[in-house]
Design a protein around this motif. Structure first.
Motif, PDB file in Angstrom:
ATOM      1  N   PHE A 112       0.905  -1.231  -0.002  1.00  0.00           N
ATOM      2  CA  PHE A 112      -0.175   0.051  -0.112  1.00  0.00           C
ATOM      3  C   PHE A 112       0.799   1.223  -0.093  1.00  0.00           C
ATOM      4  O   PHE A 112       0.664   2.211  -0.818  1.00  0.00           O
ATOM      5  CB  PHE A 112      -1.017   0.051   1.318  1.00  0.00           C
ATOM      6  CG  PHE A 112      -2.081  -1.109   1.309  1.00  0.00           C
ATOM      7  CD1 PHE A 112      -2.544  -1.608  -0.068  1.00  0.00           C
ATOM      8  CD2 PHE A 112      -2.339  -1.353   2.604  1.00  0.00           C
ATOM      9  CE1 PHE A 112      -3.623  -2.487   0.380  1.00  0.00           C
ATOM     10  CE2 PHE A 112      -3.489  -2.343   2.786  1.00  0.00           C
ATOM     11  CZ  PHE A 112      -4.024  -3.087   1.567  1.00  0.00           C
ATOM     12  N   ARG A 113       1.519   1.162   1.028  1.00  0.00           N
ATOM     13  CA  ARG A 113       2.621   2.428   0.924  1.00  0.00           C
ATOM     14  C   ARG A 113       3.462   2.763  -0.174  1.00  0.00           C
ATOM     15  O   ARG A 113       3.377   3.738  -0.800  1.00  0.00           O
ATOM     16  CB  ARG A 113       3.706   2.231   2.417  1.00  0.00           C
ATOM     17  CG  ARG A 113       4.557   3.571   2.433  1.00  0.00           C
ATOM     18  CD  ARG A 113       5.797   3.133   3.410  1.00  0.00           C
ATOM     19  NE  ARG A 113       6.750   2.148   2.526  1.00  0.00           N
ATOM     20  CZ  ARG A 113       7.440   1.458   3.179  1.00  0.00           C
ATOM     21  NH1 ARG A 113       7.927   1.385   4.317  1.00  0.00           N
ATOM     22  NH2 ARG A 113       8.266   0.612   2.393  1.00  0.00           N
ATOM     23  N   GLU A 114       3.855   1.809  -0.866  1.00  0.00           N
ATOM     24  CA  GLU A 114       4.884   2.019  -2.140  1.00  0.00           C
ATOM     25  C   GLU A 114       3.951   2.448  -3.162  1.00  0.00           C
ATOM     26  O   GLU A 114       4.419   3.450  -3.797  1.00  0.00           O
ATOM     27  CB  GLU A 114       5.660   0.586  -2.313  1.00  0.00           C
ATOM     28  CG  GLU A 114       6.566   0.513  -1.417  1.00  0.00           C
ATOM     29  CD  GLU A 114       7.599   1.727  -1.051  1.00  0.00           C
ATOM     30  OE1 GLU A 114       8.142   1.893  -2.179  1.00  0.00           O
ATOM     31  OE2 GLU A 114       7.735   2.025   0.112  1.00  0.00           O
ATOM     32  N   GLY A 115       2.506   2.003  -3.527  1.00  0.00           N
ATOM     33  CA  GLY A 115       1.759   2.299  -4.377  1.00  0.00           C
ATOM     34  C   GLY A 115       1.227   3.770  -4.323  1.00  0.00           C
ATOM     35  O   GLY A 115       1.386   4.324  -5.232  1.00  0.00           O
ATOM     36  N   ILE A 116       1.201   3.962  -2.976  1.00  0.00           N
ATOM     37  CA  ILE A 116       0.590   5.291  -2.779  1.00  0.00           C
ATOM     38  C   ILE A 116       1.650   6.438  -2.887  1.00  0.00           C
ATOM     39  O   ILE A 116       1.476   7.608  -3.639  1.00  0.00           O
ATOM     40  CB  ILE A 116       0.223   5.456  -1.297  1.00  0.00           C
ATOM     41  CG1 ILE A 116      -1.159   4.612  -1.240  1.00  0.00           C
ATOM     42  CG2 ILE A 116      -0.133   6.875  -0.848  1.00  0.00           C
ATOM     43  CD1 ILE A 116      -1.739   4.518   0.254  1.00  0.00           C
ATOM     44  N   PHE A 117       3.033   6.221  -2.567  1.00  0.00           N
ATOM     45  CA  PHE A 117       4.057   6.904  -2.677  1.00  0.00           C
ATOM     46  C   PHE A 117       4.390   7.105  -4.101  1.00  0.00           C
ATOM     47  O   PHE A 117       4.447   8.362  -4.685  1.00  0.00           O
ATOM     48  CB  PHE A 117       5.393   6.366  -2.137  1.00  0.00           C
ATOM     49  CG  PHE A 117       5.614   6.738  -0.563  1.00  0.00           C
ATOM     50  CD1 PHE A 117       4.842   7.363   0.102  1.00  0.00           C
ATOM     51  CD2 PHE A 117       6.644   5.858  -0.041  1.00  0.00           C
ATOM     52  CE1 PHE A 117       4.985   7.168   1.424  1.00  0.00           C
ATOM     53  CE2 PHE A 117       6.797   6.181   1.429  1.00  0.00           C
ATOM     54  CZ  PHE A 117       5.944   6.793   2.143  1.00  0.00           C
ATOM     55  N   LYS A 118       4.410   6.094  -4.933  1.00  0.00           N
ATOM     56  CA  LYS A 118       4.648   6.180  -6.532  1.00  0.00           C
ATOM     57  C   LYS A 118       3.306   6.797  -7.021  1.00  0.00           C
ATOM     58  O   LYS A 118       3.398   8.075  -7.834  1.00  0.00           O
ATOM     59  CB  LYS A 118       4.651   4.919  -7.034  1.00  0.00           C
ATOM     60  CG  LYS A 118       4.979   4.973  -8.326  1.00  0.00           C
ATOM     61  CD  LYS A 118       5.210   3.623  -9.157  1.00  0.00           C
ATOM     62  CE  LYS A 118       5.313   3.521 -10.450  1.00  0.00           C
ATOM     63  NZ  LYS A 118       5.476   2.207 -11.045  1.00  0.00           N
ATOM     64  N   GLY A 119       2.040   6.560  -6.748  1.00  0.00           N
ATOM     65  CA  GLY A 119       0.897   7.265  -7.358  1.00  0.00           C
ATOM     66  C   GLY A 119       0.556   8.608  -6.920  1.00  0.00           C
ATOM     67  O   GLY A 119       0.258   9.683  -7.887  1.00  0.00           O
ATOM     68  N   LEU A 122       5.607  11.303  -4.855  1.00  0.00           N
ATOM     69  CA  LEU A 122       6.222  11.939  -3.688  1.00  0.00           C
ATOM     70  C   LEU A 122       7.825  11.814  -4.011  1.00  0.00           C
ATOM     71  O   LEU A 122       8.285  10.857  -4.410  1.00  0.00           O
ATOM     72  CB  LEU A 122       5.716  11.375  -2.378  1.00  0.00           C
ATOM     73  CG  LEU A 122       4.385  11.408  -1.901  1.00  0.00           C
ATOM     74  CD1 LEU A 122       4.185  10.779  -0.682  1.00  0.00           C
ATOM     75  CD2 LEU A 122       3.962  12.825  -2.109  1.00  0.00           C
ATOM     76  N   THR A 123       8.439  13.050  -3.524  1.00  0.00           N
ATOM     77  CA  THR A 123      10.052  13.119  -3.513  1.00  0.00           C
ATOM     78  C   THR A 123      10.382  12.075  -2.362  1.00  0.00           C
ATOM     79  O   THR A 123       9.586  11.698  -1.497  1.00  0.00           O
ATOM     80  CB  THR A 123      10.367  14.630  -3.258  1.00  0.00           C
ATOM     81  OG1 THR A 123      10.045  14.893  -2.039  1.00  0.00           O
ATOM     82  CG2 THR A 123      10.024  15.348  -4.579  1.00  0.00           C
ATOM     83  N   THR A 124      11.709  11.821  -2.270  1.00  0.00           N
ATOM     84  CA  THR A 124      12.352  11.203  -1.178  1.00  0.00           C
ATOM     85  C   THR A 124      12.088  11.718   0.106  1.00  0.00           C
ATOM     86  O   THR A 124      11.952  11.089   1.108  1.00  0.00           O
ATOM     87  CB  THR A 124      13.735  10.574  -1.566  1.00  0.00           C
ATOM     88  OG1 THR A 124      13.857  10.125  -2.660  1.00  0.00           O
ATOM     89  CG2 THR A 124      14.531   9.872  -0.334  1.00  0.00           C
ATOM     90  N   GLU A 125      12.307  12.952   0.093  1.00  0.00           N
ATOM     91  CA  GLU A 125      12.068  13.829   1.447  1.00  0.00           C
ATOM     92  C   GLU A 125      10.702  13.762   1.871  1.00  0.00           C
ATOM     93  O   GLU A 125      10.234  13.789   2.834  1.00  0.00           O
ATOM     94  CB  GLU A 125      12.561  15.276   1.133  1.00  0.00           C
ATOM     95  CG  GLU A 125      13.757  15.596   0.898  1.00  0.00           C
ATOM     96  CD  GLU A 125      14.255  15.333  -0.642  1.00  0.00           C
ATOM     97  OE1 GLU A 125      13.452  15.244  -1.475  1.00  0.00           O
ATOM     98  OE2 GLU A 125      15.497  15.042  -0.829  1.00  0.00           O
ATOM     99  N   GLU A 126       9.672  13.880   0.823  1.00  0.00           N
ATOM    100  CA  GLU A 126       8.465  13.676   1.215  1.00  0.00           C
ATOM    101  C   GLU A 126       7.811  12.566   1.746  1.00  0.00           C
ATOM    102  O   GLU A 126       7.201  12.206   2.722  1.00  0.00           O
ATOM    103  CB  GLU A 126       7.291  14.277   0.068  1.00  0.00           C
ATOM    104  CG  GLU A 126       7.236  15.473  -0.328  1.00  0.00           C
ATOM    105  CD  GLU A 126       6.695  15.849  -1.451  1.00  0.00           C
ATOM    106  OE1 GLU A 126       6.044  16.862  -1.617  1.00  0.00           O
ATOM    107  OE2 GLU A 126       6.708  14.848  -2.467  1.00  0.00           O
ATOM    108  N   GLN A 127       8.356  11.513   1.280  1.00  0.00           N
ATOM    109  CA  GLN A 127       8.298  10.111   1.677  1.00  0.00           C
ATOM    110  C   GLN A 127       8.837   9.908   3.009  1.00  0.00           C
ATOM    111  O   GLN A 127       8.040   9.274   3.857  1.00  0.00           O
ATOM    112  CB  GLN A 127       8.974   9.083   0.774  1.00  0.00           C
ATOM    113  CG  GLN A 127       8.285   8.762  -0.758  1.00  0.00           C
ATOM    114  CD  GLN A 127       9.104   7.977  -1.543  1.00  0.00           C
ATOM    115  OE1 GLN A 127       9.718   6.951  -1.203  1.00  0.00           O
ATOM    116  NE2 GLN A 127       9.058   8.069  -2.771  1.00  0.00           N
ATOM    117  N   ALA A 128       9.845  10.300   3.265  1.00  0.00           N
ATOM    118  CA  ALA A 128      10.512  10.370   4.694  1.00  0.00           C
ATOM    119  C   ALA A 128       9.650  11.075   5.792  1.00  0.00           C
ATOM    120  O   ALA A 128       9.398  10.520   6.852  1.00  0.00           O
ATOM    121  CB  ALA A 128      11.836  10.875   4.625  1.00  0.00           C
ATOM    122  N   GLN A 129       9.281  12.079   5.319  1.00  0.00           N
ATOM    123  CA  GLN A 129       8.390  13.166   6.424  1.00  0.00           C
ATOM    124  C   GLN A 129       7.004  12.301   6.610  1.00  0.00           C
ATOM    125  O   GLN A 129       6.451  12.299   7.715  1.00  0.00           O
ATOM    126  CB  GLN A 129       7.935  14.424   5.675  1.00  0.00           C
ATOM    127  CG  GLN A 129       7.133  15.229   6.511  1.00  0.00           C
ATOM    128  CD  GLN A 129       6.851  16.679   5.806  1.00  0.00           C
ATOM    129  OE1 GLN A 129       7.511  17.310   4.796  1.00  0.00           O
ATOM    130  NE2 GLN A 129       5.924  17.206   6.169  1.00  0.00           N
TER     131      GLN A 129
END
Length: 146
Positions: A112-119, A122-129
């Motif tokens: 779920f997380r990976e699909g949402i990040f990709k969809g 999100l930048t690497t920084e946004e993913q970390a936040q």
């Protein structure tokens, strides 16, 4: 148990007493409808605009298995962690979220997380936040940050 009291008696505030065992008990507090006032324009308790969610409240999403509750919830949590609108629901600021779920295993949550990040692109920084602001608890397993 309800008793018939004068209206003014019911609106005086919360009172506590003790049971025979010394355990505190609470008395139900009721206010007249006219006692409620409009919240301030920039209500500090508002978390999701239009008072959809305020401090001290919970947001419960329920529905049949497989309908997409977990994906919806996680996309909202990730977006709100970044202060972004999700499905028309706008946070007042970046939010932290705690999800209590029992249907998905760790692999499901990862997907779920990976699909949402990709969809969401999100930048690497946004993913970390977002990852730092969203906690997921499955009963029977400890909740950890990470």
């Amino acid at each position: 148990m309800a008793t018939d009291t004068k209206s003014s008696d019911r609106t005086q505030g919360s009172t506590s007493s003790s049971t025979a065992s010394g355990t505190p008990s609470r008395v139900l507090v009721a206010k007249n409808l006219s006692a409620f006032t409009s919240p301030p324009k920039d209500d500090p308790d508002e978390l999701i605009r239009n008072r959809l969610l305020c401090k001290g409240a919970i947001l419960l999403v329920a529905g049949p298995t497989g309908i997409g509750k977990s994906s919806f919830d996680l996309q909202c949590g990730i977006s709100w962690a970044l202060g972004k609108t999700a499905f028309g629901m706008q946070p007042t600021r970046p939010l932290r979220s705690l999800f209590i779920q029992s249907e998905n295993d760790d692999g499901d949550v990862y997907e779920f997380r990976e699909g949402i990040f990709k969809g969401l692109g999100l930048t690497t920084e946004e993913q970390a936040q977002a990852a730092a602001a969203v906690l997921i608890h499955t009963p029977g397993r400890p909740t950890t940050r990470g």
